[in-house]
Design a protein around this motif. Structure first.
Motif, PDB file in Angstrom:
ATOM      1  N   ASN A  37     -28.088  14.953 -43.135  1.00  0.00           N
ATOM      2  CA  ASN A  37     -28.325  16.323 -43.569  1.00  0.00           C
ATOM      3  C   ASN A  37     -27.377  17.294 -42.892  1.00  0.00           C
ATOM      4  OD1 ASN A  37     -29.721  18.154 -45.177  1.00  0.00           O
ATOM      5  ND2 ASN A  37     -31.126  18.715 -43.525  1.00  0.00           N
ATOM      6  N   SER A  38     -26.214  16.806 -42.434  1.00  0.00           N
ATOM      7  CA  SER A  38     -25.280  17.653 -41.716  1.00  0.00           C
ATOM      8  C   SER A  38     -24.738  18.770 -42.589  1.00  0.00           C
ATOM      9  CB  SER A  38     -24.123  16.796 -41.173  1.00  0.00           C
ATOM     10  OG  SER A  38     -23.454  16.131 -42.231  1.00  0.00           O
ATOM     11  N   SER A  39     -24.796  18.596 -43.905  1.00  0.00           N
ATOM     12  CA  SER A  39     -24.291  19.614 -44.815  1.00  0.00           C
ATOM     13  C   SER A  39     -25.279  20.762 -45.006  1.00  0.00           C
ATOM     14  CB  SER A  39     -24.005  18.989 -46.182  1.00  0.00           C
ATOM     15  OG  SER A  39     -25.216  18.536 -46.757  1.00  0.00           O
ATOM     16  N   GLY A  40     -26.503  20.586 -44.485  1.00  0.00           N
ATOM     17  CA  GLY A  40     -27.501  21.627 -44.680  1.00  0.00           C
ATOM     18  C   GLY A  40     -28.212  21.517 -46.002  1.00  0.00           C
ATOM     19  N   GLY A  41     -28.119  20.359 -46.667  1.00  0.00           N
ATOM     20  CA  GLY A  41     -28.779  20.185 -47.950  1.00  0.00           C
ATOM     21  C   GLY A  41     -30.286  20.139 -47.820  1.00  0.00           C
ATOM     22  N   LYS A  42     -30.959  20.117 -48.945  1.00  0.00           N
ATOM     23  CA  LYS A  42     -32.419  20.085 -48.967  1.00  0.00           C
ATOM     24  C   LYS A  42     -32.949  18.715 -48.515  1.00  0.00           C
ATOM     25  CE  LYS A  42     -32.728  24.250 -50.662  1.00  0.00           C
ATOM     26  NZ  LYS A  42     -33.320  25.361 -49.875  1.00  0.00           N
ATOM     27  N   ASP A  69     -24.960  11.311 -53.860  1.00  0.00           N
ATOM     28  CA  ASP A  69     -24.284  12.027 -54.947  1.00  0.00           C
ATOM     29  C   ASP A  69     -24.556  13.529 -54.888  1.00  0.00           C
ATOM     30  OD1 ASP A  69     -23.388   9.590 -55.811  1.00  0.00           O
ATOM     31  OD2 ASP A  69     -24.730   9.458 -57.550  1.00  0.00           O
ATOM     32  N   GLY A  70     -25.789  13.909 -54.519  1.00  0.00           N
ATOM     33  CA  GLY A  70     -26.188  15.314 -54.552  1.00  0.00           C
ATOM     34  C   GLY A  70     -26.106  16.028 -53.217  1.00  0.00           C
ATOM     35  N   ASN A  71     -25.700  15.290 -52.147  1.00  0.00           N
ATOM     36  CA  ASN A  71     -25.513  15.893 -50.832  1.00  0.00           C
ATOM     37  C   ASN A  71     -26.808  16.523 -50.307  1.00  0.00           C
ATOM     38  OD1 ASN A  71     -23.862  16.317 -48.609  1.00  0.00           O
ATOM     39  ND2 ASN A  71     -23.332  18.393 -49.249  1.00  0.00           N
ATOM     40  N   PHE A  72     -27.906  15.776 -50.394  1.00  0.00           N
ATOM     41  CA  PHE A  72     -29.165  16.228 -49.802  1.00  0.00           C
ATOM     42  C   PHE A  72     -29.748  15.092 -48.969  1.00  0.00           C
ATOM     43  CE2 PHE A  72     -30.234  14.601 -54.043  1.00  0.00           C
ATOM     44  CZ  PHE A  72     -31.326  13.772 -53.816  1.00  0.00           C
ATOM     45  N   GLU A  73     -30.797  15.388 -48.206  1.00  0.00           N
ATOM     46  CA  GLU A  73     -31.417  14.390 -47.339  1.00  0.00           C
ATOM     47  C   GLU A  73     -32.563  13.692 -48.080  1.00  0.00           C
ATOM     48  OE1 GLU A  73     -33.562  13.949 -42.935  1.00  0.00           O
ATOM     49  OE2 GLU A  73     -32.729  15.885 -43.578  1.00  0.00           O
ATOM     50  N   MET A 306     -31.156  17.341 -69.819  1.00  0.00           N
ATOM     51  CA  MET A 306     -30.428  17.530 -68.569  1.00  0.00           C
ATOM     52  C   MET A 306     -29.511  16.345 -68.295  1.00  0.00           C
ATOM     53  SD  MET A 306     -33.591  18.878 -66.145  1.00  0.00           S
ATOM     54  CE  MET A 306     -34.613  17.426 -66.477  1.00  0.00           C
ATOM     55  N   GLU A 307     -28.400  16.617 -67.609  1.00  0.00           N
ATOM     56  CA  GLU A 307     -27.493  15.574 -67.165  1.00  0.00           C
ATOM     57  C   GLU A 307     -27.837  15.237 -65.724  1.00  0.00           C
ATOM     58  OE1 GLU A 307     -25.214  13.897 -69.046  1.00  0.00           O
ATOM     59  OE2 GLU A 307     -26.168  15.008 -70.677  1.00  0.00           O
ATOM     60  N   ALA A 308     -28.470  14.088 -65.527  1.00  0.00           N
ATOM     61  CA  ALA A 308     -28.996  13.711 -64.215  1.00  0.00           C
ATOM     62  C   ALA A 308     -28.063  12.726 -63.519  1.00  0.00           C
ATOM     63  CB  ALA A 308     -30.392  13.121 -64.362  1.00  0.00           C
ATOM     64  N   GLY A 309     -26.951  13.207 -63.039  1.00  0.00           N
ATOM     65  CA  GLY A 309     -26.028  12.365 -62.284  1.00  0.00           C
ATOM     66  C   GLY A 309     -25.594  11.136 -63.044  1.00  0.00           C
ATOM     67  N   ARG A 310     -25.647   9.988 -62.383  1.00  0.00           N
ATOM     68  CA  ARG A 310     -25.147   8.743 -62.977  1.00  0.00           C
ATOM     69  C   ARG A 310     -25.974   8.287 -64.170  1.00  0.00           C
ATOM     70  NH1 ARG A 310     -27.256   4.545 -58.320  1.00  0.00           N
ATOM     71  NH2 ARG A 310     -29.254   4.006 -59.292  1.00  0.00           N
ATOM     72  N   ILE A 311     -27.221   8.773 -64.281  1.00  0.00           N
ATOM     73  CA  ILE A 311     -28.099   8.335 -65.360  1.00  0.00           C
ATOM     74  C   ILE A 311     -27.656   8.900 -66.695  1.00  0.00           C
ATOM     75  CG2 ILE A 311     -30.478   8.385 -66.227  1.00  0.00           C
ATOM     76  CD1 ILE A 311     -31.397   8.480 -63.327  1.00  0.00           C
ATOM     77  N   GLY A 312     -27.101  10.086 -66.669  1.00  0.00           N
ATOM     78  CA  GLY A 312     -26.725  10.756 -67.915  1.00  0.00           C
ATOM     79  C   GLY A 312     -27.848  11.645 -68.411  1.00  0.00           C
ATOM     80  N   THR A 313     -27.998  11.721 -69.717  1.00  0.00           N
ATOM     81  CA  THR A 313     -28.944  12.654 -70.324  1.00  0.00           C
ATOM     82  C   THR A 313     -30.378  12.148 -70.214  1.00  0.00           C
ATOM     83  OG1 THR A 313     -27.256  13.349 -71.905  1.00  0.00           O
ATOM     84  CG2 THR A 313     -29.529  13.929 -72.422  1.00  0.00           C
ATOM     85  N   VAL A 314     -31.255  13.011 -69.730  1.00  0.00           N
ATOM     86  CA  VAL A 314     -32.686  12.716 -69.698  1.00  0.00           C
ATOM     87  C   VAL A 314     -33.429  13.874 -70.356  1.00  0.00           C
ATOM     88  CG1 VAL A 314     -32.580  11.281 -67.631  1.00  0.00           C
ATOM     89  CG2 VAL A 314     -32.981  13.738 -67.403  1.00  0.00           C
ATOM     90  N   LYS A 315     -34.634  13.594 -70.823  1.00  0.00           N
ATOM     91  CA  LYS A 315     -35.425  14.592 -71.540  1.00  0.00           C
ATOM     92  C   LYS A 315     -36.564  15.109 -70.662  1.00  0.00           C
ATOM     93  CE  LYS A 315     -33.018  13.963 -75.295  1.00  0.00           C
ATOM     94  NZ  LYS A 315     -32.045  14.989 -75.745  1.00  0.00           N
TER      95      LYS A 315
END
Length: 341
Positions: A37-42, A69-73, A306-315
Motif C-alpha cells: 500500500n506504499s502508493s496510498g491506495g485503498k 492492476d488497480g494499485n490498491f491493497e 463496465m470494463e473490469a480490468g482483465r475480465i472485460g465487460t461485465v453487467k
C-alpha cells in the motif's frame, strides 16, 4: 479463463491450499494476505466462508491480481471453519482496522447483516461475493453466474448420462448458504416443471466437510437403493459425492454432478465417478470482487456496463445491485486439464 498461470503466480497463491496449513485450534483467522500500500491506495478486504480450501484460495489469487492492476491493497482473512461466529469475529477485526471496502461471502446471511450495517456506520463500503446477504445494507453483490444458470445446468448435466427419470438426492454444504439454497430451489422447480419422472428424495447438508459429504452420500445410497443421481452444489460436496460413488463401486450406476474446482474434480471426471462440474472462472470471480470493492472504496459509481480490468465487460443491475461475472463453465474430462486450480 486464465489457463496455465505462470509458475510464480501459482506458487504464491497456493500457500494456504490445505486447512492443515492454515488452521488453528479454535477455528479463528490465522493468516492475512495484504498487498503493498506504499502508493496510498485503498484497502479492500475479503472474508471468505472458510479460509484454506482451493475455491477461496483461487478467489484470493484473483483478488491479488486485481490489487496489482488497480494499485490498491488487498486483505484476505478468514476463519478456518465454516462457523458464522468465527467469521463474525474476522469481520469485527477488519472493521476495527478501518478498511475502505469489506467484501464478505457470508456463511449465515441473516447473522452477518447487522455486522455489515456496523461496518457501513463506520464509513466502510460493504459488499458480498460468492454468497449474498440480500436483506442487508450491502452496496453490491458480485455474483459468479445467475441462479437460474447454475441451478438448471446442474440438473441438465446430471440428466445427460442418467436419463430423464429416476431418484436423485442433493448433498449440499451450509444449510444457511444463500447461493446454494437458491441453486437448489431452481433445481427443484426445474425438475418439478420439466422433468416429472425425476424425484428428489432428499436434501442433506455436510457443511464444508468433504469427508462428511462422502459419508452422507453413502448413507443416501443405502437408504435409497434405486438412487440414480447425486448433486453436490458446493466445492467440498462435489468431490465428496463422487468419491462415495467410486468407493462403493457404483460408477455407471449412480451418476454425480456438482460445483467443484478443476483439480479436485479431475480424477473423478476421468474415472466416470462424476459426469460434469458446473463452475465459473473462480480466479476471475475474485478479481471482479476486488475490482468492484476498489470502485466503491474510490467512490466511483457502478454502471450498467463496465470494463473490469482483465475480465472485460461485465453487467450491473442497479435494481438488485448485482454485478454478474457471466455464464457457468461446464468442466468435463475433456477440458478439466486446462485449468490449474
Amino acid at each position: 479463463m486464465k489457463i496455465k498461470r505462470l509458475l510464480s503466480v501459482f506458487a504464491a497463491g497456493t500457500v494456504a491450499l490445505s486447512l492443515a496449513l492454515t488452521g488453528c485450534a479454535d477455528g479463528k483467522a490465522k493468516s492475512e494476505n495484504t498487498g503493498d500500500n506504499s502508493s496510498g491506495g485503498k484497502k479492500v478486504a475479503f472474508v471468505p466462508k472458510i479460509q484454506g480450501i482451493p475455491f477461496f484460495e483461487a478467489m484470493n489469487r484473483g483478488g491479488e491480481d486485481a490489487a496489482k492492476d488497480g494499485n490498491f491493497e488487498w486483505v484476505y482473512k478468514g476463519a478456518t471453519t465454516a462457523d458464522p461466529a468465527a467469521q463474525a469475529d474476522v469481520v469485527r477485526s477488519l472493521i476495527q482496522q478501518k478498511v475502505d471496502a469489506l467484501i464478505v461471502a457470508p456463511n449465515d446471511p441473516d447473522s452477518m447483516a447487522p455486522l455489515l450495517k456496523q461496518a457501513q456506520d463506520a464509513g466502510i463500503h460493504v459488499l458480498t461475493a460468492d454468497t449474498d446477504a440480500p436483506d442487508s445494507v450491502r452496496e453490491a453483490f458480485v455474483n459468479q453466474a445467475s441462479e437460474e444458470g447454475i441451478g438448471k445446468a446442474l440438473v441438465d448435466e446430471l440428466v445427460k448420462p442418467m436419463g430423464d427419470e429416476g431418484e436423485i438426492a442433493i448433498v449440499s454444504c451450509g444449510q444457511t448458504a444463500a447461493n446454494l439454497n437458491a441453486w437448489i430451489d431452481v433445481a427443484k422447480k426445474y425438475v418439478e416443471a420439466d422433468l416429472p419422472k425425476i424425484k428428489i428424495v432428499d436434501v442433506v447438508y455436510a457443511d464444508e466437510d468433504e469427508d462428511k459429504a462422502v459419508t452422507m452420500a453413502k448413507n443416501l445410497m443405502n437408504a435409497h437403493p434405486n438412487l440414480k443421481g447425486l448433486i453436490g452444489p458446493c466445492t467440498t460436496a462435489a468431490p465428496g459425492i463422487a468419491r462415495a460413488v467410486d468407493e462403493t463401486n457404483n460408477i455407471g450406476k449412480v451418476y454425480t454432478v456438482g460445483v467443484g474446482t478443476p483439480k479436485a474434480m479431475a480424477p473423478y471426471l476421468e474415472s466416470g465417478a462424476s459426469s460434469a462440474s458446473v463452475l465459473w472462472d473462480v480466479e476471475n470471480a475474485g478479481y471482479l470482487a476486488a475490482w468492484v470493492g476498489n470502485q466503491l472504496a474510490s467512490d466511483k459509481p457502478l454502471e450498467a456496463s463496465m470494463e473490469a480490468g482483465r475480465i472485460g465487460t461485465v453487467k450491473y443491475d442497479d435494481a438488485s445491485k448485482v454485478v454478474l461475472l457471466g455464464d457457468p463453465l461446464i468442466l468435463t474430462k475433456d477440458n478439466v486439464g486446462n485449468y490449474d486450480y
